[in-house]
Design a protein around this motif. Structure first.
Motif, PDB file in Angstrom:
ATOM      1  N   PRO A  14       3.430   0.942  -2.600  1.00 17.06           N
ATOM      2  CA  PRO A  14       2.252   1.498  -1.904  1.00 17.06           C
ATOM      3  C   PRO A  14       1.886   2.895  -2.392  1.00 17.06           C
ATOM      4  O   PRO A  14       0.699   3.240  -2.445  1.00 17.06           O
ATOM      5  CB  PRO A  14       2.698   1.537  -0.435  1.00 17.06           C
ATOM      6  CG  PRO A  14       3.761   0.503  -0.326  1.00 17.06           C
ATOM      7  CD  PRO A  14       4.472   0.506  -1.645  1.00 17.06           C
ATOM      8  N   SER A  15       2.875   3.705  -2.763  1.00 14.96           N
ATOM      9  CA  SER A  15       2.559   5.066  -3.205  1.00 14.96           C
ATOM     10  C   SER A  15       1.762   5.024  -4.505  1.00 14.96           C
ATOM     11  O   SER A  15       0.853   5.836  -4.719  1.00 14.96           O
ATOM     12  CB  SER A  15       3.825   5.907  -3.355  1.00 14.96           C
ATOM     13  OG  SER A  15       4.660   5.398  -4.368  1.00 14.96           O
ATOM     14  N   LEU A  67      -1.754   4.051  -3.529  1.00 12.67           N
ATOM     15  CA  LEU A  67      -2.430   5.216  -2.971  1.00 12.67           C
ATOM     16  C   LEU A  67      -2.942   6.130  -4.081  1.00 12.67           C
ATOM     17  O   LEU A  67      -4.046   6.680  -3.998  1.00 12.67           O
ATOM     18  CB  LEU A  67      -1.471   6.022  -2.084  1.00 12.67           C
ATOM     19  CG  LEU A  67      -1.374   5.673  -0.614  1.00 12.67           C
ATOM     20  CD1 LEU A  67      -0.369   6.591   0.063  1.00 12.67           C
ATOM     21  CD2 LEU A  67      -2.730   5.814   0.071  1.00 12.67           C
ATOM     22  N   ALA A  99      -0.708  -1.325   7.116  1.00 18.71           N
ATOM     23  CA  ALA A  99      -1.568  -0.557   6.214  1.00 18.71           C
ATOM     24  C   ALA A  99      -1.051  -0.622   4.781  1.00 18.71           C
ATOM     25  O   ALA A  99      -1.828  -0.783   3.835  1.00 18.71           O
ATOM     26  CB  ALA A  99      -1.651   0.894   6.689  1.00 18.71           C
ATOM     27  N   ALA A 100       0.261  -0.523   4.623  1.00 21.13           N
ATOM     28  CA  ALA A 100       0.840  -0.558   3.275  1.00 21.13           C
ATOM     29  C   ALA A 100       0.600  -1.917   2.631  1.00 21.13           C
ATOM     30  O   ALA A 100       0.217  -2.019   1.456  1.00 21.13           O
ATOM     31  CB  ALA A 100       2.338  -0.263   3.340  1.00 21.13           C
ATOM     32  N   LEU A 111      -3.018  -2.312   1.614  1.00 22.59           N
ATOM     33  CA  LEU A 111      -3.317  -1.463   0.458  1.00 22.59           C
ATOM     34  C   LEU A 111      -2.848  -2.124  -0.838  1.00 22.59           C
ATOM     35  O   LEU A 111      -3.578  -2.201  -1.828  1.00 22.59           O
ATOM     36  CB  LEU A 111      -2.611  -0.112   0.659  1.00 22.59           C
ATOM     37  CG  LEU A 111      -2.789   0.935  -0.425  1.00 22.59           C
ATOM     38  CD1 LEU A 111      -4.167   1.575  -0.307  1.00 22.59           C
ATOM     39  CD2 LEU A 111      -1.711   2.014  -0.310  1.00 22.59           C
ATOM     40  N   SER A 167       1.826  11.804   2.452  1.00 23.65           N
ATOM     41  CA  SER A 167       0.751  10.931   2.918  1.00 23.65           C
ATOM     42  C   SER A 167       1.156  10.278   4.235  1.00 23.65           C
ATOM     43  O   SER A 167       2.268   9.779   4.384  1.00 23.65           O
ATOM     44  CB  SER A 167       0.458   9.853   1.879  1.00 23.65           C
ATOM     45  OG  SER A 167      -0.266   8.803   2.496  1.00 23.65           O
ATOM     46  N   GLU A 202      -0.966   7.951   5.477  1.00 18.80           N
ATOM     47  CA  GLU A 202      -1.964   6.879   5.532  1.00 18.80           C
ATOM     48  C   GLU A 202      -1.392   5.504   5.852  1.00 18.80           C
ATOM     49  O   GLU A 202      -2.114   4.604   6.220  1.00 18.80           O
ATOM     50  CB  GLU A 202      -2.720   6.815   4.192  1.00 18.80           C
ATOM     51  CG  GLU A 202      -3.630   8.014   3.982  1.00 18.80           C
ATOM     52  CD  GLU A 202      -3.823   8.336   2.518  1.00 18.80           C
ATOM     53  OE1 GLU A 202      -4.825   7.926   1.947  1.00 18.80           O
ATOM     54  OE2 GLU A 202      -2.954   9.003   1.933  1.00 18.80           O
ATOM     55  N   LEU A 203      -0.068   5.351   5.668  1.00 19.55           N
ATOM     56  CA  LEU A 203       0.503   4.024   5.911  1.00 19.55           C
ATOM     57  C   LEU A 203       0.904   3.806   7.364  1.00 19.55           C
ATOM     58  O   LEU A 203       1.327   2.723   7.753  1.00 19.55           O
ATOM     59  CB  LEU A 203       1.728   3.800   5.015  1.00 19.55           C
ATOM     60  CG  LEU A 203       1.491   3.901   3.504  1.00 19.55           C
ATOM     61  CD1 LEU A 203       2.722   3.438   2.754  1.00 19.55           C
ATOM     62  CD2 LEU A 203       0.271   3.102   3.084  1.00 19.55           C
ATOM     63  N   LEU A 204       0.818   4.851   8.179  1.00 16.83           N
ATOM     64  CA  LEU A 204       1.261   4.733   9.565  1.00 16.83           C
ATOM     65  C   LEU A 204       0.088   4.953  10.513  1.00 16.83           C
ATOM     66  O   LEU A 204      -0.700   5.872  10.330  1.00 16.83           O
ATOM     67  CB  LEU A 204       2.349   5.754   9.870  1.00 16.83           C
ATOM     68  CG  LEU A 204       3.575   5.711   8.952  1.00 16.83           C
ATOM     69  CD1 LEU A 204       4.573   6.768   9.363  1.00 16.83           C
ATOM     70  CD2 LEU A 204       4.227   4.334   9.013  1.00 16.83           C
ATOM     71  N   ASP A 205      -0.022   4.103  11.527  1.00 23.53           N
ATOM     72  CA  ASP A 205      -1.033   4.351  12.558  1.00 23.53           C
ATOM     73  C   ASP A 205      -0.387   5.218  13.624  1.00 23.53           C
ATOM     74  O   ASP A 205       0.814   5.215  13.796  1.00 23.53           O
ATOM     75  CB  ASP A 205      -1.505   3.042  13.220  1.00 23.53           C
ATOM     76  CG  ASP A 205      -1.462   1.874  12.273  1.00 23.53           C
ATOM     77  OD1 ASP A 205      -1.945   2.048  11.142  1.00 23.53           O
ATOM     78  OD2 ASP A 205      -0.922   0.809  12.651  1.00 23.53           O
ATOM     79  N   HIS A 238       9.467   8.606   1.708  1.00 18.30           N
ATOM     80  CA  HIS A 238       9.902   8.110   0.401  1.00 18.30           C
ATOM     81  C   HIS A 238       8.801   8.387  -0.619  1.00 18.30           C
ATOM     82  O   HIS A 238       7.643   8.014  -0.390  1.00 18.30           O
ATOM     83  CB  HIS A 238      10.174   6.598   0.481  1.00 18.30           C
ATOM     84  CG  HIS A 238      10.375   5.962  -0.861  1.00 18.30           C
ATOM     85  ND1 HIS A 238      11.558   6.086  -1.556  1.00 18.30           N
ATOM     86  CD2 HIS A 238       9.550   5.226  -1.643  1.00 18.30           C
ATOM     87  CE1 HIS A 238      11.437   5.433  -2.715  1.00 18.30           C
ATOM     88  NE2 HIS A 238      10.233   4.909  -2.785  1.00 18.30           N
ATOM     89  N   ALA A 239       9.144   9.041  -1.717  1.00 22.58           N
ATOM     90  CA  ALA A 239       8.190   9.332  -2.793  1.00 22.58           C
ATOM     91  C   ALA A 239       6.885   9.950  -2.284  1.00 22.58           C
ATOM     92  O   ALA A 239       5.804   9.597  -2.714  1.00 22.58           O
ATOM     93  CB  ALA A 239       7.900   8.066  -3.616  1.00 22.58           C
ATOM     94  N   ILE A 284       5.527   9.755   0.671  1.00 18.61           N
ATOM     95  CA  ILE A 284       4.782   8.945   1.629  1.00 18.61           C
ATOM     96  C   ILE A 284       5.649   8.737   2.878  1.00 18.61           C
ATOM     97  O   ILE A 284       6.839   8.438   2.753  1.00 18.61           O
ATOM     98  CB  ILE A 284       4.500   7.527   1.045  1.00 18.61           C
ATOM     99  CG1 ILE A 284       4.056   7.593  -0.399  1.00 18.61           C
ATOM    100  CG2 ILE A 284       3.566   6.733   1.936  1.00 18.61           C
ATOM    101  CD1 ILE A 284       2.600   7.716  -0.621  1.00 18.61           C
TER     102      ILE A 284
END
Lengths: 354, 334, 68
Positions: A141-142, A145, A250-251, A254, C29, C31-34, C45-46, C48
């Motif tokens: 995912p990173s 992004l 979300a991941a 994406l 980031s 963005e992956l979590l609501d 991780h990395a 994120i």
């Protein structure tokens, strides 16, 4: 640690110490688990007839040498700036590593996150910037992004070289080598536990584990206890403070948007169908392989190296004739020695005592 | 005087003497520093310790010090670790054309201050200027002479089973500071370098312990590398209590983010000391009196088992090995 | 395969969270979590935030063993 935590750890240790059941082969597929297990000294707590095998879950180890050759080619022939996780810098290719290319003048920039690689591209508009996209479900995912950001910013000088992989086909491919898996905690944090639950239907057992000593020991005890209770396949989430049933929606969305599955070569294991992730055609502009028409490299496996069998748990590093002799962390020959978390590297560094 | 160092400053003419005088000599002033070709020094009272070290660091200035301070500490600490009182230093500069004179003065100020604290005289020097891009800012080489304390005999070969292993403070601060100062990984943390001259502290160890077996200052490879070196040179095992190793929480946080081991991050002001177990308490108490030793601690012991290895006791009470040093520190994701 | 670091969320802005791991701060980031709030703990991780952390490992150990 709290009293209740200590008691839980003591109970877990007692289960391991008192285990007298059948011989078990347990595989931790995640390379970070391999290291965490060595660092926690967990092997000393395992019963004699329970064998811990280290599987193929180190993205660096399973990335073929051809990939390094491609990156070196981009750096030297196309004068691209290679941005990469530090893990890949010392990995040997057929001719040289990225560190070797750097010493000959190539621009190799270690980054903490792919997002920084995009920032690098923004601030260096006169250079082509390529990010080396390795990793499993946790890391992919990173990279997506990063592509999304580059797309939004309208960057023309950023692309990624993919070697992303997924674990589910690997679980299936290796299921006959083991009685149960210790599933990778952070992969499961992204994908959730539905798949691993469903794998019980295919006869595959396992538990999700975290990475602290108490998480490792309680997961190991759960596994041993469930194996000894019945022959039915089982699944248990022993890392519930991080891993949920659904993971990160979300991941997953994406990754689905930017990438699609493809056959992938695993160093040491060969091709596993549909176990890789590549950018979809509509994002070809961000795909370094397409953008620069990277030629195909066919690296040969080093003679004598038994990494493939080691990754499948068919033999131990110490069974390999090269281990510790011609193959060391300073001069790695095989895949499992190149990364700090590779099975052979872990055995070499911690070997003898644990 | 010009604002920037120019090639002509290295030419050996008038500008060279002006630079040397205005920036260096006037700050380093002492009895032995003259305009002649070499310093004439009184004969030492005992055997001499003699060493040299080169310094390159980017950026040249960082929280807790600069390359000037570092260049004094490095050589002073090497001499101190042989049980010798640092007496005289020489310093050679290679300066990049265009380097600001003000920055050079800042470096010289730090050198003068640190030398004074360490009790050494800078008695000789050399200045060269290299073209733009041929060096990164300024490189410094210092060479030093010290007088060995009578009876002092520390050596990397002298660790014995039963010795206590002591570290004089929390580990990894310098390496972490430089990593953050480079700003490459976007991490913010309040960490300052441990860079310090250690003769005061080292001599106090000899005051309370007649039989110091090993004294080392941990530098580039950190405390972990020193432990591996000593285990190898003395042919002994080292049993480390992982939970006793002092680490600043912010350093631990940075290491966690980047997947690095604090024991392998550079220190520039930490002693690693091996003394007979019965002296350990007194040594730690003495170290704690120093401004650089408040976090001093016994971190392990020497054993006859596992020669050449550093074995750690884990949180679970089991044993594991401290992996040998791995070279260049790179952040990792796996 | 994946080094993770637990960190506390200090603030959130435009999909990025400033996180703090015992004094080491970085933007990652989110963005992956609501539904992420300041004060929450996340696994990083990395660069994120990959998951919210809902418990400490000691009481997790207790609940895992309790289920056996």
């Amino acid at each position: 640690m709290t009293e209740e935590g200590k008691q839980a750890v003591a109970k877990a240790r007692a289960i391991l110490e008192n285990y007298k059941g059948k011989k078990l082969r347990i595989m931790e597929v995640c390379g970070t688990h391999t290291h965490a297990i060595f660092k926690a000294g967990l092997r000393q707590l395992m019963p004699e007839n329970v064998e811990l095998i280290s599987g193929p879950g180190c993205p660096v180890c399973v990335t073929p040498a051809d990939f390094i050759d491609e990156a070196v080619w981009l750096a030297t022939e196309k004068n691209a700036v290679i941005t990469t996780f530090g893990d890949l810098v010392r990995v040997p290719g057929s001719e040289m590593s990225l560190a070797g290319a750097r010493s000959e003048g190539a621009d190799i920039v270690p980054v903490y996150t792919p997002i920084d690689a995009v920032e690098y591209a923004k601030t260096h508009p006169d250079r082509e910037v390529v990010f080396l996209s390795v990793g499993f479900e946790t890391t992919t995912p990173s990279a997506c992004l990063a592509v999304q950001r580059a797309e939004k910013a309208g960057l023309k000088n950023f692309s990624i070289l993919t070697a992303n992989k997924t674990m589910d086909e690997a679980y299936r491919a290796l299921k006959d080598s083991v009685d149960a898996y210790i599933y990778p905690g952070h992969v499961c944090a992204i994908v959730g536990t539905r798949l691993t639950e469903e794998l019980t239907g295919e006869g595959i057992s396992g538990v999700v584990a975290g990475f602290t000593p108490s998480e490792l020991v309680t997961a190991a005890a759960t596994l041993v206890e469930l194996c000894s209770k019945s022959d039915e396949p089982f699944f248990r989430n022993c890392y519930p403070r991080v891993v949920t049933r659904d993971g990160s929606t979300a991941a997953k969305k994406l990754v689905e948007k930017y990438m699609e599955p493809a056959d992938a070569v695993w160093r040491g294991l060969g091709i596993i169908p549909k176990s890789g992730m590549v950018l979809r055609d509509e994002y070809a502009a961000f795909d370094a392989r397409k953008k620069f028409s990277v030629p195909s490299f066919k690296a040969k496996n080093p003679p004598g190296c038994r990494c493939g069998e080691i990754l499948q748990g068919k033999c131990k590093p110490t069974d390999c004739p090269l281990f510790g002799k011609t193959c060391t962390p300073e001069h790695p020959v095989g895949a499992c020695m190149v990364s700090q978390e590779g099975t052979c590297a872990a055995y070499y560094q911690y070997g003898g005592v644990v | 005087m010009e604002e920037k160092v120019m090639l002509v400053h290295g030419g050996g003419g008038k500008q060279t003497s002006e630079l040397i005088h205005e920036v260096f000599a006037k700050r380093f002033r002492n009895l032995y520093l003259t305009e002649d070709d070499a310093a004439i020094l009184p004969p030492p009272a005992s055997n001499i310790a003699f060493t040299t070290d080169g310094f390159i660091v980017s950026p040249w200035k960082f929280p807790g010090g600069n390359i000037g301070k570092l260049s004094i500490c490095g050589t002073v600490n090497d001499i101190s670790c042989m049980g010798a009182r640092p007496k005289y230093l020489s310093c050679a500069f290679v300066i990049e054309e265009g380097f600001p004179v003000k920055s050079l003065e800042e470096i010289a100020d730090a050198m003068a201050l640190t030398a004074r604290e360490a009790g050494v005289s800078i008695v000789a020097g050399d200045t060269k200027v290299a073209g733009h891009g041929q060096v990164d800012g300024v490189f410094i080489t210092t060479t030093g002479i010290g007088e060995r304390l009578p009876g002092a005999h520390p050596s990397g070969k002298s660790a014995r089973p039963g010795d206590a292993v002591i570290v004089s403070g929390d580990v990894g601060r310098h390496g972490c500071t430089i990593l953050l100062a480079r700003g490459e990984y976007g991490i913010d943390a309040e960490v300052t370098s441990d860079c310090a001259p250690l003769w005061g502290m080292a001599s106090s160890v000899f005051d309370v312990c007649r039989d110091v077996h090993v004294l080392r200052d941990a530098t580039r490879g950190g405390v972990g590398t020193v432990l591996h070196e000593i285990a190898g040179q003395s042919g002994v095992g080292i049993r480390l209590d992982a939970s006793a190793v002092p680490v600043d929480p912010a350093v631990a946080g940075v290491c966690g983010m980047l997947g690095l081991e604090p024991l392998y991050l550079a220190c520039e002001g930490r002693l690693v000391i091996f003394v007979p177990k019965e002296d350990a308490e007194a040594v730690v108490a003495e170290l704690k009196k120093s401004p650089y030793g408040e976090n001093a601690a016994v971190i392990g012991e020497v054993t006859p088992d596992e020669p050449g290895r550093v074995v750690m006791t884990t949180e679970l009470g089991t044993q594991t090995v401290l992996p040998p040093p791995g070279g260049e520190l790179l952040p990792r994701i796996c | 395969m994946c080094v993770g670091l637990p960190a506390k969320v200090v603030s959130i802005k435009d999909g990025m969270a400033l996180v703090d791991a015992s004094g080491a701060k970085r933007e990652v980031s989110a963005e992956l979590l609501d539904e992420l709030d300041p004060g929450d703990y996340v696994m990083v991780h990395a660069g994120i935030a990959i998951a919210k952390i809902t418990d400490d490992d000691a009481s997790e150990a207790a609940s895992v063993m309790g289920e056996l």
